[in-house]
Design an enzyme around this catalytic site. Sequence first.
Site, PDB file in Angstrom:
ATOM      1  N   TYR A 184       0.853  -1.188   0.000  1.00  0.00           N
ATOM      2  CA  TYR A 184       0.000   0.000   0.000  1.00  0.00           C
ATOM      3  C   TYR A 184       0.886   1.233   0.000  1.00  0.00           C
ATOM      4  O   TYR A 184       1.805   1.341   0.815  1.00  0.00           O
ATOM      5  CB  TYR A 184      -0.881  -0.024   1.248  1.00  0.00           C
ATOM      6  CG  TYR A 184      -1.753   1.199   1.444  1.00  0.00           C
ATOM      7  CD1 TYR A 184      -3.025   1.243   0.907  1.00  0.00           C
ATOM      8  CD2 TYR A 184      -1.303   2.286   2.167  1.00  0.00           C
ATOM      9  CE1 TYR A 184      -3.832   2.354   1.093  1.00  0.00           C
ATOM     10  CE2 TYR A 184      -2.098   3.400   2.358  1.00  0.00           C
ATOM     11  CZ  TYR A 184      -3.370   3.433   1.819  1.00  0.00           C
ATOM     12  OH  TYR A 184      -4.161   4.538   2.003  1.00  0.00           O
ATOM     13  N   TRP A 188       1.728   5.407  -2.119  1.00  0.00           N
ATOM     14  CA  TRP A 188       1.533   6.404  -3.177  1.00  0.00           C
ATOM     15  C   TRP A 188       2.857   6.722  -3.881  1.00  0.00           C
ATOM     16  O   TRP A 188       3.112   7.845  -4.248  1.00  0.00           O
ATOM     17  CB  TRP A 188       0.994   7.692  -2.577  1.00  0.00           C
ATOM     18  CG  TRP A 188      -0.426   7.677  -2.137  1.00  0.00           C
ATOM     19  CD1 TRP A 188      -1.007   6.830  -1.242  1.00  0.00           C
ATOM     20  CD2 TRP A 188      -1.454   8.581  -2.547  1.00  0.00           C
ATOM     21  NE1 TRP A 188      -2.325   7.158  -1.060  1.00  0.00           N
ATOM     22  CE2 TRP A 188      -2.622   8.230  -1.847  1.00  0.00           C
ATOM     23  CE3 TRP A 188      -1.493   9.664  -3.420  1.00  0.00           C
ATOM     24  CZ2 TRP A 188      -3.826   8.931  -2.006  1.00  0.00           C
ATOM     25  CZ3 TRP A 188      -2.677  10.352  -3.569  1.00  0.00           C
ATOM     26  CH2 TRP A 188      -3.831   9.976  -2.872  1.00  0.00           C
TER      27      TRP A 188
END
Length: 757
Positions: free
Chosen positions: A113, A115
């Site tokens: 997980y 960005w």
Amino acid sequence: MSEIQRIPHASHWGAYTLLVRDGKIVGTEAFAGDPAPSPIIHSVKDWADPTHRIKQPMVRRSWLDNRETSRGEDRGREEFVPVSWDKALDLTASEINRVRRDHGNASIYAGSYGWTSAGRIHHAASLLKRMMNLVGGYTGHVDTYSIAAGPVILRHVLGSDDACSGRANTLDTIAEHTETLVVFGALAPRTAQIESGGLGRHTLELHLKKLTERGVKIVLVSPLRDDLPEWVNFEWMPIRPNTDAALMLALAGEIVAAGKHDRDFLERCCSGVDVLLDHLAGKGDGIVKNAAWGESITGVPAEAIRALAKRLPDTRSMLTVSWSLQRAHHGEQPFWAALALASIAGHIGLPGGGVGYGYGSLGGVGAPIGVAKSPAMPQGGKPNPDFIPVARIADLLLNPGDTFTYQGRSYKYPDTKLVYWAGGNPYHHHQDLNRLRRAWAKPETIIVQDPMWTATARRADIVLPASTSIERNDIAGARRTTHIMAMHKAIAPVGEARSDFDIFSALAERLGVGEPFTEGLDEMAWIRRVYNDTREDARLRHQHVMPDFETFWREGIAEVPVREDVTYLADFRENPEAHPLGTESRKIVLGSKTLAKLGYDDCLAHPAFIPPAEWLGDERAKEMLHLVSHQPLGKLHSQLDSSEYSQSTKRNGREQVRIHPDDAEARDIRDGDAVRLWNARGQCLATAQVTDSVRSGVAILPTGSWYAPADESDNALELSGNPNVLTLDVGTSKFGQGCAAHTCLVAIEPYRELNVA
């Protein structure tokens, strides 16, 4: 000196042009079509700074000697040994095969997980999952740290999570038609700088200016006054954190008591209405949900509650609810209570009316809604069912075999032997980092693939250096953006870094699935394919003409088809039978038969205020402050924390914690003092910023500072101001199991060792 090259690129902060001379980035220009570009784009050049970069593959020394029998407790303490790419890839593939063979694919946690890049081809987590799906699967995650409890409850009571994923009323219709706007949480350009997958245009400020020019009544319900820009004319209700559901129910109760609720809408479009109305009347608990009750919990004056309750049904009213509200213990409740309040006020399905979630939380929420296929690297089907709610990673590692519940069903945590984390940093976004450190010692092997020496990478066994987006070609875009953006390679990779696609292609080859992983395509061929998939879908379904690939790649940006001026649930309001919702009743659920049957004590059959584990109404914690750890101004999460812009938001190298003058005086804290924040979970340093823009009893400390413990002891003093050494690591409820970061009480005091007169 050579001429400057102009390189089209994009990140989560928007589209821009990189100015490159002699292989170095010398400037950044924002996309001319963006009315409010983010200043973070000017920090992108710092990705090329080698200071924090992983320059070659590395392996923890004792793991290299002893493999899976090495001590996990030594992660973060031991030195790394440099190895060749072939050695690192062979070790990684060998571990994946060993764990699959000896323990099964469920023992591999690849629910990575993060960005790391707006690029869709080199999206590290997607590539990891694509590879693992080809070799039998993995344990993954559902939902996100940003928003989990909210979509879970909305899927149950609205039939989908559209209202919190950017498909509710668009901001243009709110700016045009709303007469009373109540902002629960925030509506701030600070967080609207960002959008997963990139953003063509930042438009929140334009719509806020139109609302202001029209003289719309705007009410901000938040413990922080600058959760709306100062140039917006608004009334501030400084609420106690975690009590928004009580305010919403008090408003609903006052409307019902005055007989102003929309009976027709409730009868035609809602189910379980009597259950909710009985709760508001106090028939179950003997407590009438009115303004006086609301004041006793929220701290908002009863007179202000009554005035707002009188206005809501009489004017076209819109409620916006930040994602942040559901990142708290019982976080399902404010989302459900807002839906109940909007239903009682009766403006759902009318232009500029109703309720929506996440406006300002990301830049694309409330923007025109993309309707074409979004560019994405396909992950393929997942062969095995194993998963966890995303924020339960420490529970997974600490409690193999234990049962957890999610959306009304029971599951078991697998026994995790291998963790593969690509492009993320849980030592930024997870809660109770001391507990995570204990959990992190449990797996036999941890592999981290990242450009930077994050705290997560420093606690790995195998470290694979990935390039950043400026060192490879890619394509940006997502369903909450009006554009697809080209991401041209600007500079050569730093050190021995390789692109995520190249790393996973090499691993897939070693695992025997090289051809199905690449499908015979290289980087540019994949970029061309996903662009053309979107282009063809736009043409066939929406008669929207996008440029051919060569033109797009040269010009750097292309518009996609969108829907503007959207009124959420307009068709449903007009004819509920012809446009039913996907709920138990096919209507909006205000009283749930499913939840009544489940009998959870932390997620009842109706929206309710349920006191959280820690809050300012707790008599046991009178001397403590409620900590709110919101998103930072100068960076995305922990990305670019060392950049000049991010550092300019700090003081003395530490994050600033905002506290009210009364709280500072009571603790002998002066503006600019070094302070220590602590509770039973951990302790950290910060620099005090004394300001009346924050409610008394509340401390505001941004997330994103790189985790920097003074040592590797069990409760080391964290030096940079990372609030997640303090936050609570529990699920929001048995139903939603979301992140509860904003339920957190802390003590705070001057740190005398650093405060020298």
